[in-house]
Every structure is written in structure tokens, then in C-alpha cells.
Design a protein around this motif. Structure first.
Motif, PDB file in Angstrom:
ATOM      1  N   GLN A 211       0.857  -1.188   0.000  1.00  0.00           N
ATOM      2  CA  GLN A 211       0.000   0.000   0.000  1.00  0.00           C
ATOM      3  C   GLN A 211       0.892   1.235   0.000  1.00  0.00           C
ATOM      4  N   GLU A 212       0.445   2.270  -0.675  1.00  0.00           N
ATOM      5  CA  GLU A 212       1.189   3.530  -0.690  1.00  0.00           C
ATOM      6  C   GLU A 212       0.822   4.347   0.541  1.00  0.00           C
ATOM      7  N   VAL A 213       1.845   4.837   1.251  1.00  0.00           N
ATOM      8  CA  VAL A 213       1.631   5.742   2.384  1.00  0.00           C
ATOM      9  C   VAL A 213       2.313   7.066   2.058  1.00  0.00           C
ATOM     10  N   THR A 214       1.837   8.120   2.677  1.00  0.00           N
ATOM     11  CA  THR A 214       2.388   9.449   2.417  1.00  0.00           C
ATOM     12  C   THR A 214       2.896  10.051   3.716  1.00  0.00           C
TER      13      THR A 214
ATOM     14  N   LYS B 120       5.991  12.730   0.814  1.00  0.00           N
ATOM     15  CA  LYS B 120       6.589  11.663   0.018  1.00  0.00           C
ATOM     16  C   LYS B 120       5.630  10.477  -0.049  1.00  0.00           C
ATOM     17  N   ASP B 121       5.395   9.983  -1.252  1.00  0.00           N
ATOM     18  CA  ASP B 121       4.599   8.777  -1.424  1.00  0.00           C
ATOM     19  C   ASP B 121       5.530   7.571  -1.419  1.00  0.00           C
TER      20      ASP B 121
ATOM     21  N   ASP C 194       6.012   3.230  -0.917  1.00  0.00           N
ATOM     22  CA  ASP C 194       5.420   1.901  -0.928  1.00  0.00           C
ATOM     23  C   ASP C 194       5.704   1.207   0.403  1.00  0.00           C
TER      24      ASP C 194
ATOM     25  N   ALA D   6       4.103   6.718   9.050  1.00  0.00           N
ATOM     26  CA  ALA D   6       3.871   5.756   7.969  1.00  0.00           C
ATOM     27  C   ALA D   6       2.931   4.644   8.431  1.00  0.00           C
TER      28      ALA D   6
ATOM     29  N   ASP E  87      -0.584   6.001   8.689  1.00  0.00           N
ATOM     30  CA  ASP E  87      -1.227   6.144   7.391  1.00  0.00           C
ATOM     31  C   ASP E  87      -1.645   4.787   6.833  1.00  0.00           C
TER      32      ASP E  87
END
Length: 283
Positions: free
Chosen positions: A14-17, A21-22, A24, A89, A92
């Protein structure tokens, strides 16, 4: 017991921001029921929890992330890897999974993340378990400081880093015959130039300010300090100090267990953990 390749294949992403910054983030997610998060430290990754996760999935939904910069999560440069960022992280990730309240289990650096998470989000943590966790100003330990030196990525080869990690894992296990599967599994993410550089960045990002700036007495969750009693990296004295600062905390020290308590005393560790998470009492 899954191999590290099998564990990797079972992970989701899942992508976290964080800080714009995005990134993986890889994670294991199995089971049903009230969620429990298991978080590793440095220089390990989610594979540390393979047997514990399996033991809990009959009763709980078990989420086991790789912190960013670790395991199969993002390893590129250009982002912070400090405990502050790891906390954000994980938050999120859990928000993205729709998990408002969890039990949080953290080892080593992951325990430091758990401390911050429980202080900053008291309503989001049902129960907190810290195992040989970084806290106060009693970290980073010398081997991690040395890995984080800027010269390490320039002067050391991947093979030399692997030898350093091999010694670190084997010397900090209570067993005289440590499992090669455990040691090789823990070393696997760092067995490349990309992995080695990421580990150096992870080590360089260790920041004592991120545990000294919080007050453990702000933690309201029932807390189990499940500790390897023979640890030289994070001695049980630190657990006893946390017990004094956290109102609802209890120390359970496991004899014949060093820093890698989860590997040293797997059956007893799972017994104590299950009892605390499912029954609310230590075994």
C-alpha cells in the motif's frame, strides 16, 4: 514456519504518504477479529514475526508491516527513516486499512514507534506490548551507530555488511546453535547494494530525541513489557523504568532470552502474548 521467500510472496503493498513523500509499504495481513499490529526493529523486518503471526491468526487479524526503508518496503533515497516517520507511515497504513483501534506489539525500534503511537493516539491503542524496545536515551547501540556512519556505504562491500549482520544476530541470540533460517532470513533484505545503502540510511536516521521528547506516563493503554531478560542492547532495567512511568504496565522477563527474544523463547513468548491480548493477563 514460512521461508523468507514465502513470507515475501504473502505480503501486500500500500502507498503511504509522509512529509509529502509517497512511499510503498509492504505488509502481511491475515486472520479475522480484533486487529493486532506487529512491528519489527533494526536491522530486522516483518519476517521476524512469522511464527507469532501464525499463532495469532486464528483469533485476531494480524497486520505486520515492513517499516519504510526496510524489508520489501520502499528503499530508495530521498526520505527520512526516523522513528517519527515510521510512526506516521504506520498510522497512514492503518488509516488506509480502516483500522481505528489496534493492539500494538513492537520490538526494538518498532517498540519505540509503539511508544510514540500510544502517546500520540491514546484512543487508537487498545493494548500495548513492548519487547526489548528502544526508549528514553538508551539507544542507538554501538553496532547500529557504526552501520550508520557515512563511510560505511562507501567503504564496505555487501559481503562485509552481511558478515557484520551475521555476527550481530548470532552473538545476540541466547541459543548456542542459532537457527540459520532465522539469521539468513533477517539478512536477506540487505543482501544487495540497494539494500546495504538503505540499511545505512536506516541506521543513520536513529534519533534519540524522538523517544526523549515523549512522556511514557501519557500512555493509557494496558501495557505488557515482554522482555528478554539477558539483553545487553536494551537491558531489562529499561523495561522496569517504563513500568514505573506507565500507570497500567507490567514487566514479564523471559530468562534465557537475549535481544531477539521472539526467536530465543518462541513458545513462551507466544504464550504470554496470547494471554495478554486475548485474556488481559500474563500467563
Amino acid at each position: 514456519m514460512a521461508s523468507h521467500e514465502e513470507w515475501t510472496n504473502a505480503q501486500q503493498h500500500q502507498e503511504v504518504t509522509v512529509d509529502g513523500k509517497d512511499l510503498d509499504m509492504a505488509y502481511y495481513d491475515e486472520g479475522e477479529g480484533d486487529p493486532v499490529v506487529l512491528l519489527h526493529g533494526i536491522p530486522t523486518w516483518s519476517y521476524l514475526w512469522r511464527d507469532v503471526a501464525e499463532a495469532l491468526t486464528d483469533d485476531r487479524r494480524v497486520v505486520v508491516p515492513d517499516m519504510v526503508g526496510y524489508g520489501n518496503s520502499a528503499m530508495r533515497d530521498e526520505f527520512d527513516r526516523s522513528i517519527r516517520v515510521q510512526e506516521l507511515a504506520v498510522a497512514d497504513l492503518l488509516d488506509g486499512l480502516g483500522l481505528d483501534t489496534v493492539s500494538f506489539v513492537g520490538h526494538d525500534l518498532g517498540g519505540g514507534v509503539g511508544l510514540r503511537y500510544a502517546v500520540h493516539r491514546p484512543d487508537a491503542v487498545d493494548r500495548l506490548v513492548l519487547s526489548n524496545a528502544v526508549a528514553y536515551d538508551a539507544w542507538p547501540v554501538e553496532p547500529i551507530v557504526n552501520i550508520g556512519l557515512p563511510s560505511t556505504a562507501k567503504d564496505k562491500s555487501v559481503e562485509e555488511i552481511q558478515e557484520t549482520l551475521d555476527g550481530m544476530f548470532r552473538q545476540s541470540l541466547a541459543s548456542d546453535d542459532p537457527s540459520d533460517e532465522f539469521v539468513e532470513g533477517m539478512k536477506a533484505p540487505w543482501n544487495s547494494e540497494r539494500g546495504m545503502v538503505s540499511l545505512v540510511r536506516d541506521a543513520a536516521a536513529t534519533n534519540t530525541n524522538h523517544t526523549t521528547e515523549i512522556d511514557p506516563s501519557d500512555i493509557t493503554a494496558d501495557t505488557l513489557l515482554l522482555w528478554g531478560a539477558d539483553d545487553e542492547f536494551q537491558p531489562i532495567d529499561s523495561a522496569e523504568r517504563l513500568e514505573g512511568d506507565i500507570e497500567s504496565a507490567e514487566v514479564v522477563g523471559l530468562d534465557d532470552a537475549n535481544h531477539w527474544v521472539i526467536q530465543d523463547r518462541p513458545e513462551r513468548y507466544v504464550e504470554e502474548l496470547r494471554s495478554f491480548l486475548l485474556d488481559g493477563e500474563s500467563a
